[in-house]
Design a protein around this motif. Structure first.
Motif, short mmCIF file in Angstrom:
data_model
loop_
_atom_site.label_atom_id
_atom_site.label_comp_id
_atom_site.label_asym_id
_atom_site.label_seq_id
_atom_site.Cartn_x
_atom_site.Cartn_y
_atom_site.Cartn_z
N LEU A 97 -15.77 -29.60 13.77
CA LEU A 97 -16.54 -29.87 12.55
C LEU A 97 -18.03 -29.82 12.85
N GLU A 98 -18.42 -30.35 13.97
CA GLU A 98 -19.83 -30.32 14.37
C GLU A 98 -20.26 -28.88 14.66
N THR A 99 -19.36 -28.09 15.23
CA THR A 99 -19.66 -26.68 15.49
C THR A 99 -19.96 -25.94 14.19
N VAL A 100 -19.16 -26.19 13.16
CA VAL A 100 -19.38 -25.55 11.85
C VAL A 100 -20.74 -25.96 11.28
N LYS A 101 -21.08 -27.22 11.40
CA LYS A 101 -22.37 -27.68 10.89
C LYS A 101 -23.52 -27.00 11.61
N GLN A 102 -23.38 -26.83 12.94
CA GLN A 102 -24.43 -26.17 13.71
C GLN A 102 -24.56 -24.70 13.31
N ILE A 103 -23.43 -24.04 13.09
CA ILE A 103 -23.45 -22.64 12.64
C ILE A 103 -24.14 -22.54 11.29
N ASN A 104 -23.76 -23.42 10.37
CA ASN A 104 -24.33 -23.37 9.01
C ASN A 104 -25.83 -23.60 9.00
N SER A 105 -26.30 -24.40 9.92
CA SER A 105 -27.75 -24.67 9.97
C SER A 105 -28.52 -23.49 10.54
N ALA A 106 -27.81 -22.57 11.19
CA ALA A 106 -28.49 -21.46 11.87
C ALA A 106 -28.43 -20.14 11.11
#
Length: 282
Positions: free
Chosen positions: A245-254
């Motif tokens: 879930l944290e990985t998805v959030k990091q991707i979305n922010s980039a």
């Protein structure tokens, strides 16, 4: 000089004045930012038909009444002979064969009020139809007015898209590893044959089932963008899905906000053969 909207209305009026076997109606749709001008003919065939006048309008610089009557008569004649040219129409039969799912980014929903849509897995699903004209493929977003013209409900479009999506968009599956989990598991990047709208594969149960069988496990699905999905074996991360879930959030922010798909992660359950949103540990 006559514009396309005036031309459409003049042809519709002319068709209705020249015959009484069916009623012609103007339909205007937006095709990926390009306006298309159609005429619906509710009794043209048992399945309905919509003639595309956009290209016809461009054939002439100046349209007078005689030219408009000529175009109108051609349409009437084609209908009466049931001789429909695929250059000029979208029919229910074409939609049934060519409709597929299109998954919209979470930040673009305000732009699709006029489209047929459904909320599914927290995603906004709309529909497109692939039409081949002179061996060139065009894709049209299915607006409410076009669905009404062809007599297709959203539920019917959904069932048709379930059958068609994998065949139309195609599937590309590539394997890659991140440094963190290189020794633990394989990650798979799933997208379409043209690397667009690959997230629609989340609707393709057959693809997910085959990948699940290959991994011999259920799947975690990460929505990395509207164009692709990342899939990992469920068992590797069943104790720490928060990392995904944290990985998805990091991707979305980039990435560009217009291609952000979702802040959720999903699970394909091998036994149940369906996809659900991961809602946290119980």
């Amino acid at each position: 000089m006559m514009n396309a909207n005036d031309f459409l209305n003049r042809v519709v009026d002319c068709i209705n004045e020249m015959q009484s076997d069916f009623v012609a109606k103007p339909v205007i749709i937006n095709n990926d930012g390009k306006t298309e001008y159609l005429i619906s003919t509710d009794n043209a065939t048992s399945s309905g038909v919509a003639f595309n006048l956009t290209r016809i309008f461009l054939y002439e610089k100046y349209w007078d009444l005689d030219k408009i009557k000529s175009v109108s008569q051609t349409i009437i004649d084609d209908i009466s002979r049931n001789k429909i040219n695929t250059d000029t129409f979208i029919s229910r039969k074409v939609v049934e064969k060519g409709v597929y799912f299109f998954v919209n980014g979470k930040n673009t929903e305000q732009n699709i009020d006029n489209l047929v849509k459904r909320k599914y897995l927290g995603l906004t699903i709309t529909y497109k139809v692939e039409v081949e004209i002179n061996k060139v493929k065009y894709c049209y977003a299915i607006q409410k007015c076009l669905a009404d013209t062809l007599g297709l409900t959203e539920e019917e479009l959904f069932k048709l898209a379930l059958k068609n999506t994998e065949r139309i968009i195609g599937v590309n599956i590539g394997m890659f590893n991140t440094e963190k989990i290189q020794s633990e598991c394989q990650m798979y990047l799933i997208t379409s044959k043209d690397f667009k709208n690959g997230s629609a594969i989340i609707m393709c149960n057959n693809v997910l089932e085959n990948l699940s069988d290959f991994m011999n496990d259920s799947l975690f699905i990460l929505p990395s963008s509207v164009d692709e999905l990342i899939v990992v074996p469920y068992g590797v991360f069943s104790d720490c899905p928060e990392y995904l879930l944290e990985t998805v959030k990091q991707i979305n922010s980039a990435i560009d906000k217009n291609i952000v798909l979702s802040d959720n992660i999903f699970i394909y359950y091998r036994e149940l053969k369906n996809v659900r949103i991961w809602k946290g540990k119980k």
